[in-house]
Design an enzyme around this catalytic site. Structure first.
Site, short mmCIF file in Angstrom:
data_model
loop_
_atom_site.label_atom_id
_atom_site.label_comp_id
_atom_site.label_asym_id
_atom_site.label_seq_id
_atom_site.Cartn_x
_atom_site.Cartn_y
_atom_site.Cartn_z
N ARG A 8 14.58 4.27 8.50
CA ARG A 8 13.50 3.72 7.60
C ARG A 8 12.14 4.05 7.90
O ARG A 8 11.88 3.91 8.81
CB ARG A 8 13.64 2.38 6.79
CG ARG A 8 13.01 2.24 5.85
CD ARG A 8 12.88 0.44 5.36
NE ARG A 8 12.04 0.33 4.39
CZ ARG A 8 11.51 -0.78 4.04
NH1 ARG A 8 11.91 -1.88 4.51
NH2 ARG A 8 10.78 -0.89 2.76
N HIS A 9 11.45 4.48 7.00
CA HIS A 9 9.77 4.94 7.39
C HIS A 9 9.10 3.65 7.74
O HIS A 9 9.65 2.46 7.54
CB HIS A 9 9.10 5.50 6.14
CG HIS A 9 9.23 4.62 5.03
ND1 HIS A 9 8.37 3.72 4.73
CD2 HIS A 9 10.11 4.64 3.80
CE1 HIS A 9 8.54 2.90 3.74
NE2 HIS A 9 9.67 3.44 3.09
N THR A 12 4.05 0.42 4.75
CA THR A 12 3.03 0.74 3.79
C THR A 12 2.49 -0.35 3.04
O THR A 12 2.83 -1.27 3.33
CB THR A 12 3.46 1.69 2.57
OG1 THR A 12 4.10 1.05 1.78
CG2 THR A 12 4.41 3.03 3.04
N TRP A 14 1.88 -1.14 0.30
CA TRP A 14 2.64 -1.31 -0.90
C TRP A 14 4.03 -2.29 -0.32
O TRP A 14 4.68 -3.33 -1.20
CB TRP A 14 3.05 -0.19 -1.83
CG TRP A 14 1.82 0.04 -2.74
CD1 TRP A 14 0.50 -0.17 -2.35
CD2 TRP A 14 2.29 0.74 -3.94
NE1 TRP A 14 -0.09 0.34 -3.60
CE2 TRP A 14 1.01 0.81 -4.74
CE3 TRP A 14 3.27 1.29 -4.48
CZ2 TRP A 14 0.57 1.51 -5.51
CZ3 TRP A 14 2.96 2.07 -5.79
CH2 TRP A 14 1.74 2.05 -6.25
N GLU A 84 13.56 8.01 -1.48
CA GLU A 84 13.74 6.86 -2.26
C GLU A 84 14.10 6.92 -3.37
O GLU A 84 14.12 7.97 -4.19
CB GLU A 84 12.80 6.06 -1.93
CG GLU A 84 12.92 4.64 -2.55
CD GLU A 84 13.99 3.77 -1.76
OE1 GLU A 84 15.17 4.12 -1.90
OE2 GLU A 84 13.44 2.97 -0.86
#
Length: 209
Positions: A8-9, A12, A14, A84
């Site tokens: 997973r990245h 962020t 958000w 996503e």
């Protein structure tokens, strides 16, 4: 054998605010950049050899892949199949805001979380179909794949043939590693984020000096 390391990245802003992102191109936060470098440092020292490095074409995944590319000497190959889930009209909203605006979607999603599409967007079944197409395109080897939490959960459901909504119970931290064998249907590791635990310990030690 095809071994896939789904990652997973990094975080962020958000993510921290718990807002739906979907296909919006949100960059990594400073914390997410740090996570990406810790991940790259770990894998560079891991002793594993990797055949290729793939990434979702969304910015937060590409930015996470960049230090990996530098550390491992692998070019980043991007694919929209790794994006996503498209959350449609929910993009930018918090869960509370989304429930207030789209109560009917949440009612339907509670009954059928796999096949219910987001308003103006995708269902998890849609994500699984494009992920399956990506996995089937991979040659033999060990592949790093930078992607998103929803995609990792879809992969676990497909690989383990999970029933009901049990796939929703997996916690997928930012930059965590989930390793699987395709198409054998074996899962080697789920949500391994030991590099972040080491980082936290190091920061704690530094703060005492």
């Amino acid at each position: 054998m095809t071994e896939v390391w789904l990652i997973r990245h990094g975080e962020t802003a958000w993510n921290a605010e718990k807002r739906f992102q979907g296909h919006l191109d949100i960059p990594l936060s400073p914390s997410g950049v740090g996570q990406a470098f810790r991940l790259a440092q770990r894998l560079a020292r891991s002793g594993f050899a990797f055949t290729s490095l793939f990434s979702s074409d969304l910015r937060r995944a590409r930015e996470t892949a960049k230090p990996l590319s530098a550390a491992l000497g692998l070019p980043v190959q991007t694919s929209p199949l790794l994006r996503e889930i498209d959350v449609g009209a929910l993009a930018g909203l918090t869960r509370q805001e989304a429930e207030a605006h789209y109560p009917e979607f949440f009612r339907k999603a509670l009954e059928d979380p796999w096949y219910t599409p987001r308003p103006g967007g995708e269902s998890m079944a849609d994500v699984a179909r494009r992920l399956q197409a990506f996995l089937e395109s991979l040659p033999l080897g060990r592949h790093l794949v930078l992607t998103h939490g929803g995609v990792v959960r879809a992969a676990l459901k497909l690989t383990l043939n999970l029933e009901g909504d049990s796939w929703r119970r997996f916690h997928i931290p930012n930059t965590s590693i989930t390793r699987l064998l395709f198409p054998q249907g074996e899962v080697l590791t789920v949500s391994d984020a030991a590099h972040l635990e080491t980082w936290a310990d190091w920061l704690s030690d530094e703060s005492l000096k």
